[in-house]
Scaffold this active site. Structure first.
Site, PDB file in Angstrom:
ATOM      1  N   HIS A  22      -8.434   3.367   3.984  1.00 22.96           N
ATOM      2  CA  HIS A  22      -8.665   3.933   5.318  1.00 22.96           C
ATOM      3  C   HIS A  22     -10.133   3.893   5.766  1.00 22.96           C
ATOM      4  CE1 HIS A  22      -4.731   5.453   4.354  1.00 22.96           C
ATOM      5  NE2 HIS A  22      -4.616   6.101   5.504  1.00 22.96           N
ATOM      6  N   GLU A  30      -5.739   9.184   9.811  1.00 21.25           N
ATOM      7  CA  GLU A  30      -4.345   9.129  10.273  1.00 21.25           C
ATOM      8  C   GLU A  30      -4.110  10.011  11.499  1.00 21.25           C
ATOM      9  OE1 GLU A  30      -1.369   9.060   7.254  1.00 21.25           O
ATOM     10  OE2 GLU A  30      -2.430   7.482   6.167  1.00 21.25           O
ATOM     11  N   CYS A  88     -11.433   2.932  -0.415  1.00 21.44           N
ATOM     12  CA  CYS A  88     -10.121   3.447  -0.003  1.00 21.44           C
ATOM     13  C   CYS A  88      -9.732   2.682   1.253  1.00 21.44           C
ATOM     14  CB  CYS A  88     -10.213   4.946   0.278  1.00 21.44           C
ATOM     15  SG  CYS A  88      -8.700   5.637   0.989  1.00 21.44           S
ATOM     16  N   CYS A  91      -3.813  -1.156  -1.957  1.00 21.28           N
ATOM     17  CA  CYS A  91      -4.169   0.248  -2.190  1.00 21.28           C
ATOM     18  C   CYS A  91      -5.185   0.350  -3.333  1.00 21.28           C
ATOM     19  CB  CYS A  91      -2.887   0.992  -2.553  1.00 21.28           C
ATOM     20  SG  CYS A  91      -3.134   2.738  -2.903  1.00 21.28           S
ATOM     21  N   ASP A 127       0.870  -1.184   0.000  1.00 24.45           N
ATOM     22  CA  ASP A 127       0.000   0.000   0.000  1.00 24.45           C
ATOM     23  C   ASP A 127       0.904   1.230   0.000  1.00 24.45           C
ATOM     24  OD1 ASP A 127      -2.424   1.540   0.325  1.00 24.45           O
ATOM     25  OD2 ASP A 127      -1.826   1.873   2.391  1.00 24.45           O
ATOM     26  N   SER A 128       0.274   2.391  -0.173  1.00 24.32           N
ATOM     27  CA  SER A 128       1.036   3.630  -0.108  1.00 24.32           C
ATOM     28  C   SER A 128       1.520   3.910   1.317  1.00 24.32           C
ATOM     29  CB  SER A 128       0.167   4.790  -0.586  1.00 24.32           C
ATOM     30  OG  SER A 128      -1.036   4.821   0.159  1.00 24.32           O
TER      31      SER A 128
HETATM   32  N1  DGL Z   1      -4.128   3.734   0.142  1.00 26.22           N
HETATM   33  C1  DGL Z   1      -4.799   4.757  -0.627  1.00 26.22           C
HETATM   34  C2  DGL Z   1      -6.011   4.149  -1.329  1.00 26.22           C
HETATM   35  O1  DGL Z   1      -6.581   3.174  -0.913  1.00 26.22           O
HETATM   36  C3  DGL Z   1      -5.197   5.920   0.255  1.00 26.22           C
HETATM   37  C4  DGL Z   1      -4.044   6.731   0.753  1.00 26.22           C
HETATM   38  C5  DGL Z   1      -3.270   7.449  -0.329  1.00 26.22           C
HETATM   39  O2  DGL Z   1      -3.835   8.330  -1.017  1.00 26.22           O
HETATM   40  O3  DGL Z   1      -2.123   7.103  -0.521  1.00 26.22           O
HETATM   41  O4  DGL Z   1      -6.417   4.648  -2.349  1.00 26.22           O
END
Ligand code: DGL
Length: 273
Positions: free
Chosen positions: A188, A154, A186, A75, A12-13
């Site tokens: 989160h 976050e 997403c 992600c 993931d990011s």
């Molecule tokens: N992990 C990203 C997503 O699910 C969200 C966080 C980001 O923008 O890096 O799209």
């Protein structure tokens, strides 16, 4: 020949993909996981397709160097932008979070009106709509970018009046349209599921792609005879975490959502891959 005792790679990011890792831990507890969070280069949600694809390709190379047996693109933005291209270049199974979430939504909507919330990138890509319409041509898919949700999560504002207020502003439009299904598109968003659920009301079904992805991964590994069937193979380092920056901050967040006690996260230089 793929080694069925090898770990699963998840990336993931940053920290958000831990909601997907957590589901994999719950649904297939007999698997090893190597997690990579690209904490030096997040967020992905506001970056271009080219950049997200380049980052994702480097991470896939890193995970393949760890000899994982399968890769999960946790992600949503990376799944939306990079997966089509990267799966052509990868010789092990690689799955994203978009298809499993889209499938469940397409199959369960009763009135055909499906909402998708996600980052700007995920919504701009229209990928959920594309996959939903492959299954349910009649569906009407309404996307809504909710960029403030990621920083709110976050910051730990999971149950907070500020988050309630912002969620109301984002979601009112979807309520007015009368959707009966909402995809939490997403990483989160499952962490503020109760806030979103409260605003949308009981008649709207929330689809969590993290849960659906873990389910699909389990089915895929079972079908390919790739599930780890020997507990002894797990060793004492079942879950390993790597990041590109800020390991302590990652560890702190990870320990707030995963119950296994994450002792360390190792920093690697992802640009080398
Ligand atoms: N992990 C990203 C997503 O699910 C969200 C966080 C980001 O923008 O890096 O799209």
């Amino acid at each position: 020949m793929i080694n069925k005792y090898a770990p699963i790679g998840v990336f993931d990011s940053g920290v958000g993909g831990l909601t997907v890792a957590r589901e994999i831990m719950r649904q297939i507890p007999n698997e090893k996981i190597i997690y990579f969070g690209d904490t030096a280069r997040l967020p992905y949600g506001s970056k271009s397709k080219e950049t997200v694809t380049r980052y994702s390709r480097q991470i896939v190379r890193f995970l393949q160097a760890q000899e994982v047996k399968a890769i999960v693109t946790a992600c949503n933005t990376a799944s939306a932008y990079a997966l089509d291209e990267i799966e052509k270049e990868t010789d092990i199974p690689i799955i994203g979070v978009v298809k499993p979430g889209a499938k469940v939504a397409a199959e369960t909507t009763a009135n055909g009106k499906i909402g998708v919330i996600g980052t700007e990138g995920t919504i701009a890509s229209s990928i959920y709509s594309r996959y939903i319409k492959e299954i349910n041509k009649e569906a009407w898919v309404i996307g809504k970018a909710c960029p403030l949700f990621v920083p709110l999560v976050e910051e730990g504002l999971l149950k907070d009046p500020v988050t309630d207020e912002i969620a109301k502003r984002y979601l009112t439009e979807l309520i007015d349209i009368g959707i009966d299904t909402l995809i939490l598109g997403c990483t989160h968003y499952p962490l503020i599921r109760s806030t979103i659920g409260k605003i949308m009301g009981e008649s709207v079904r929330l689809v969590n792609p993290a849960y659906e992805t873990a389910r699909e991964l389990k089915e895929l590994l079972a079908a390919e005879d790739m599930l780890n069937d020997r507990e002894a193979e797990l060793g004492d380092n079942q879950y390993r975490f790597y990041v590109s920056d800020a390991a302590e901050k990652f560890k702190h967040f990870a320990n707030s959502i995963i119950k296994y006690g994450i002792l360390s996260a190792k920093i690697i230089n992802i640009e080398e891959y």
